[in-house]
Enzyme design. Structure first.
Site, PDB file in Angstrom:
ATOM      1  N   ASP A   1       0.865  -1.171   0.000  1.00 45.17           N
ATOM      2  CA  ASP A   1       0.000   0.000   0.000  1.00 45.17           C
ATOM      3  C   ASP A   1       0.911   1.234   0.000  1.00 45.17           C
ATOM      4  O   ASP A   1       1.420   1.621   1.045  1.00 45.17           O
ATOM      5  CB  ASP A   1      -0.890  -0.046   1.244  1.00 45.17           C
TER       6      ASP A   1
ATOM      7  N   GLU B   1      -0.675  10.824   0.450  1.00 46.54           N
ATOM      8  CA  GLU B   1      -1.953  10.135   0.585  1.00 46.54           C
ATOM      9  C   GLU B   1      -2.182   9.644   2.007  1.00 46.54           C
ATOM     10  O   GLU B   1      -3.302   9.720   2.529  1.00 46.54           O
ATOM     11  CB  GLU B   1      -2.025   8.954  -0.400  1.00 46.54           C
TER      12      GLU B   1
ATOM     13  N   ASP C   1      -5.268   1.822  -5.884  1.00 44.04           N
ATOM     14  CA  ASP C   1      -4.739   1.646  -4.533  1.00 44.04           C
ATOM     15  C   ASP C   1      -5.049   0.216  -4.098  1.00 44.04           C
ATOM     16  O   ASP C   1      -5.753  -0.511  -4.793  1.00 44.04           O
ATOM     17  CB  ASP C   1      -5.362   2.672  -3.593  1.00 44.04           C
TER      18      ASP C   1
END
Length: 347
Positions: free
Chosen positions: A189, A223, A244
Site C-alpha cells: 500500500d 496520501e 490503490d
C-alpha cells in the site's frame, strides 16, 4: 492474458525497486527518483510537481475528456518526537502506523545532516526475563521506543550523532516474492499499484496504443496523511481513478488473487458510471474481480474531490491482506488490475 503477463512481471520488478526506496509521507525523494528514471527510460517525460509528486502524460486523443490515474508512493513511518535521557527515542507516527505493527521492527533513522543510523523499535524495558508485565503490554507510542544500534546511552551522546526531533524513521520493508507468486512486504500500500501504473505505461508504449481520451498518471506523496491527490489535476480531466490496494478481510469478497473494484468507502459511494464501466471492462477482459465496500478507507481521488475538482471518481486495486502491517498480495491480483485498466482505456 498471455500478452499482459510480461507487463505484470515488469510491474512487480518496478514495485520491488520502489519498495527498496524509503519514502514515508513527507520524505519521498528517493521513490520519486525511481519513478522519474523508470518513466523516462520508457520514453515518457515525467515531471516532479511543486508538492513533490510525479505527473506523467501517457498520451491519448481527447484532452477535453481526460482520465487521471492516481497511485501513491508515500508510506507509513515514524518521526523522532523526543530524545530521552536514556538515549532511547520516543516516536510519533507518520501516516497512522499502528503501534502493534511497529513493535520489534528494524528501521533506519535519517538524521538531517549526519547520515543514516540503524536501530529497532521495541517496547520499553523489552526483556521478558526482566519485565513481568511484558506479555500483557499493549503497544502504543508512549511505551514504544527506538533503540539505536549505537553505544550511546545518554541524550547528549545521541544528539552528538546528529539525532534530533523531526528525524525520519523508516521501517525495513522485508520484501519477498515467492515461487508461488505471493508478494510479501511492508508498503505494498501503495507501491504495488504504483508499479502497476508503470507497467501500464510500458504496455501502452510497447504496443503503440493511443487511448481515445488523454490519460495521465499522478504518483502522489501525501496520501497517507490525507491530501495526496488534492492538486496537480491537468486541464481537461473529467475523471480520476485511484489505483490503490484492495482490502482483504472479514466481510469482504476480494482475495490477494483478484482485483477489487470499490463501490463505497468511508468517503461515500464512488461514481456509479465509473464503477459500472470498470465492471464492464473487467468482464470484457476476463479479469478476476470482486466488488467490495471498504469500512475504514479513504483514497487519493476523494482528496481530489474535497479540493473542489469537478470530476467523476473510482477506485480499484489488487487485493492486499494485512494492510498497514506486513502485507501480502499475489501476481494474479497484479495481472487482473492491469487487465481492467487496459480494458478501461480501450473503451
Amino acid at each position: 492474458m498471455e500478452q499482459m503477463k510480461q507487463y505484470m512481471e515488469y510491474a512487480v520488478q518496478v514495485t520491488q525497486r520502489l519498495l527498496a526506496a524509503d519514502s514515508p509521507s513527507g520524505f519521498t525523494r528517493a521513490a520519486e527518483e525511481v519513478l522519474l528514471k523508470e518513466l523516462s527510460d520508457l520514453g515518457y517525460e515525467p515531471k516532479r510537481t511543486v508538492k513533490g509528486g510525479v505527473l506523467v502524460d501517457l498520451g491519448g486523443e481527447d484532452a477535453n475528456d481526460g482520465l487521471l490515474l492516481q497511485a501513491h508512493i508515500d508510506t507509513l513511518g515514524a518521526m523522532v518526537a523526543e530524545v530521552k535521557g536514556s538515549g532511547r527515542l520516543r516516536l510519533t507516527s507518520l501516516g497512522g502506523l499502528p503501534p502493534v505493527m511497529a513493535n520489534t521492527e528494524n528501521c533506519r533513522l535519517y538524521t538531517k545532516f549526519n547520515g543514516v543510523l540503524e536501530g529497532t523499535i521495541q517496547l520499553c524495558n523489552a526483556s521478558t526475563h526482566v519485565n513481568d508485565n511484558l506479555r500483557t503490554t499493549v503497544p502504543d507510542y508512549n511505551n514504544l521506543e527506538l533503540v539505536l544500534d549505537e553505544p550511546a546511552f545518554t541524550a547528549d551522546a545521541v544528539r552528538a550523532l546528529g539525532v534530533d526531533v523531526g528525524d525520519v524513521v523508516c521501517l525495513d520493508p522485508r520484501t519477498r516474492v515467492t515461487e508461488k507468486g505471493y508478494i510479501k512486504s511492508r508498503f505494498l500500500d501503495d507501491k504495488l499499484s504504483a508499479g502497476i501504473l508503470v507497467g501500464l505505461a510500458k504496455y501502452l508504449k510497447d504496443e503503440g496504443l493511443t487511448p481515445k481520451r488523454r490519460v495521465y498518471a499522478h504518483f502522489t506523496i501525501y496520501e497517507e496523511v490525507g491530501h495526496g491527490g488534492s492538486g496537480s489535476v491537468p486541464a481537461g480531466v473529467t475523471e480520476s481513478i485511484s489505483v490503490d490496494m484492495g482490502c482483504v478481510g472479514d466481510g469482504l469478497q476480494c482475495t490477494e488473487h483478484q482485483v477489487s473494484i470499490c463501490v463505497k468507502d468511508s468517503g461515500g459511494p464512488y461514481s456509479y458510471d465509473v464503477v459500472t464501466g470498470l465492471i464492464a471492462a473487467a468482464k470484457a477482459a476476463g479479469a478476476d474481480y470482486k466488488l467490495d465496500v471498504y469500512p475504514h478507507y479513504g483514497s487519493d481521488v476523494e482528496a481530489t474531490l474535497r479540493a473542489g475538482w469537478d470530476i467523476r471518481h473510482g477506485l480499484i486495486g489488487p487485493g492486499v491482506y494485512a494492510s498497514h502491517g506486513y502485507e501480502r498480495s499475489h501476481k494474479d491480483g497484479v495481472l487482473a488490475t492491469l487487465q481492467v485498466l487496459a480494458g478501461y482505456l480501450a473503451r
